[in-house]
Design an enzyme around this catalytic site. Structure first.
Site, mmCIF file in Angstrom:
data_model
loop_
_atom_site.group_PDB
_atom_site.id
_atom_site.type_symbol
_atom_site.label_atom_id
_atom_site.label_comp_id
_atom_site.label_asym_id
_atom_site.label_seq_id
_atom_site.Cartn_x
_atom_site.Cartn_y
_atom_site.Cartn_z
ATOM 1 N N GLU A 154 -24.538 34.466 -7.419
ATOM 2 C CA GLU A 154 -25.359 33.275 -7.139
ATOM 3 C C GLU A 154 -25.618 32.480 -8.417
ATOM 4 O OE1 GLU A 154 -28.748 34.931 -4.594
ATOM 5 O OE2 GLU A 154 -28.136 33.049 -3.634
ATOM 6 N N GLU A 204 -21.935 20.800 -2.180
ATOM 7 C CA GLU A 204 -21.372 20.561 -0.834
ATOM 8 C C GLU A 204 -20.101 21.358 -0.588
ATOM 9 O OE1 GLU A 204 -19.238 19.238 -3.437
ATOM 10 O OE2 GLU A 204 -20.647 17.588 -3.323
ATOM 11 N N HIS A 260 -12.627 15.541 -9.605
ATOM 12 C CA HIS A 260 -14.009 15.904 -9.969
ATOM 13 C C HIS A 260 -14.073 17.200 -10.777
ATOM 14 C CE1 HIS A 260 -15.526 12.644 -7.636
ATOM 15 N NE2 HIS A 260 -15.058 13.109 -6.491
HETATM 16 C C1 OKP Z 1 -14.169 13.764 -3.281
HETATM 17 B B1 OKP Z 1 -13.075 12.750 -3.668
HETATM 18 C C2 OKP Z 1 -21.585 11.311 0.488
HETATM 19 C C3 OKP Z 1 -21.567 12.688 -0.125
HETATM 20 C C4 OKP Z 1 -20.301 12.874 -0.872
HETATM 21 C C5 OKP Z 1 -18.907 14.559 -1.994
HETATM 22 C C6 OKP Z 1 -17.797 13.584 -2.044
HETATM 23 C C7 OKP Z 1 -16.584 14.126 -2.744
HETATM 24 C C8 OKP Z 1 -15.437 13.159 -2.780
HETATM 25 N N1 OKP Z 1 -22.858 10.980 1.053
HETATM 26 N N2 OKP Z 1 -20.070 14.214 -1.245
HETATM 27 O O1 OKP Z 1 -13.380 11.950 -4.777
HETATM 28 O O2 OKP Z 1 -12.596 11.939 -2.610
HETATM 29 ZN ZN ZN Z 2 -13.079 10.154 -3.378
#
Ligand code: OKP
Ligand code: ZN
Length: 343
Positions: free
Chosen positions: A106, A117, A159
């Site tokens: 954790e 997420e 990312h």
């Molecule tokens: C990944 B890529 C929106 C929440 C977004 C994560 C997005 C990741 C995008 N309310 N959460 O750059 O397409």
């Molecule tokens: Zn994106």
């Protein structure tokens, strides 16, 4: 144009994403790659080939060994701890806390995650590894003389930072490919990130370096994920000062405004005179993308593909995001067809 693709992407098939306080089916799901490869075949873009295996070394050339070691064991360690769901962090080394790397899974999840997420699930590491090999194989094609190649990477990568995962990304495929160009004799590589979201991981990896120019056009982090990087005043550090450029744009940005930012980015790339260009190709700039707020239409993707081709650079397209799945194949392949020009 050749497409590099492997079915191993489907090993990344998490059941859960934390979204709006609920666990939902992830936006970043296997069908994304299937729609894209189907469209590649439908239009006859070119041959579709399997990736070669270049091993871990080119991944470790841009990521910390301890981070990669963590990714390899995160799922089994999580299961061994007795948890029933998929692995997600709930605690972080926040402001003024200790930077020791904890023992418990954790704690390690929080240490290596930049967002929560993105569940880690069975097969996640194997798919992320294969995705990086897809990028490396595309880079090899360019080094062998192709003027362009499409690395149909999944999961995405932009990312993923030196030692952090999140935002659906684990290994930074575009960064791995860029480093591989440099390690095979290139002097300078440019990365143009046209995904809706800022490529914080790629920026992080090359922030202090002048051998990779990174330019990103994206939703303003004041309003969009990843929220904590991607501002216009981030221009690189040390030797990398002046080799990072961000174009954050506001909600409802249309193609006219987006294309004006692209035009500036292309001018900067031309001045840099790189040996190769890598395009981090996200098509979540589309008007009906469910998690983004730009307003590009399908024909705009063709137009900007041609804009990029006018640079006349050996170009590797690396797939990133895009979540209007029914249209993801058309939009991604439109960029590639626009790049290639009329038959
Ligand atoms: C990944 B890529 C929106 C929440 C977004 C994560 C997005 C990741 C995008 N309310 N959460 O750059 O397409
Ligand atoms: Zn994106």
């Amino acid at each position: 144009m050749e497409t590099i693709f492997t079915e191993r992407h489907a090993l990344r098939n998490a059941k859960t994403e934390l979204y709006g306080g609920q666990l939902v089916e992830p936006f970043e799901r296997p069908s994304r790659a299937e729609y894209i490869i189907n469209r590649v075949r439908e239009v006859g873009l070119g041959p579709v080939t399997e990736p070669e295996d270049f091993g871990l070394d080119p991944i470790l050339a841009v990521h910390d060994q301890t981070f990669i070691d963590f990714l390899k064991v995160a799922w089994t360690d999580w299961q061994a701890a007795g948890f029933q769901g998929e692995a997600m962090p709930t605690v972080w080394p926040a402001r003024r806390m200790s930077a020791h790397i904890p023992n418990h899974i954790e704690g390690r999840l929080g240490y290596y995650a930049l967002a929560c997420e993105t569940s880690i699930s069975e097969g996640t590491w194997e798919a992320a590894y294969a995705s990086a090999q897809v990028a490396l194989t595309g880079a090899k094609r360019i080094l062998d003389g192709a003027n362009a190649a499409f690395s149909l990477c999944r999961p995405p990568g932009h990312h993923a930072a030196i030692d952090m995962y999140g935002g659906y990304c684990f290994v930074n495929n575009a960064a791995v490919a860029a480093q591989s160009f440099l390690d095979h004799g290139s002097s300078r590589v440019a990365i143009l990130d046209v995904d809706f979201h800022h490529g914080n991981g790629t920026q992080d990896i090359f922030d202090a370096r002048d051998d990779v120019l990174f330019i990103s056009i994206h939703g303003d982090p004041m309003d969009a994920f990843p929220h904590f990087l991607g501002h216009a005043d981030e221009t690189g550090h040390g030797a990398g000062e002046g080799y990072n450029f961000n174009y954050p744009l506001p909600p409802n940005t249309d193609f006219t405004t987006w294309r004006a930012a692209l035009s500036k980015a292309l001018h900067q790339i031309r001045s840099y005179a790189p040996d190769q260009l890598i395009v981090s190709l996200g098509v979540d700039t589309f008007e009906t993308d469910p998690i983004s707020f730009f307003k590009l239409k399908s024909e705009d993707f063709t137009t900007y593909g041609a804009d990029i081709a006018a640079l006349n650079l050996p170009t590797l397209f690396v797939m990133e995001g895009g979540y209007d799945i029914a249209e993801i194949g058309v939009n991604a392949v439109n960029v590639l067809q626009g790049f290639e020009g009329p038959p």
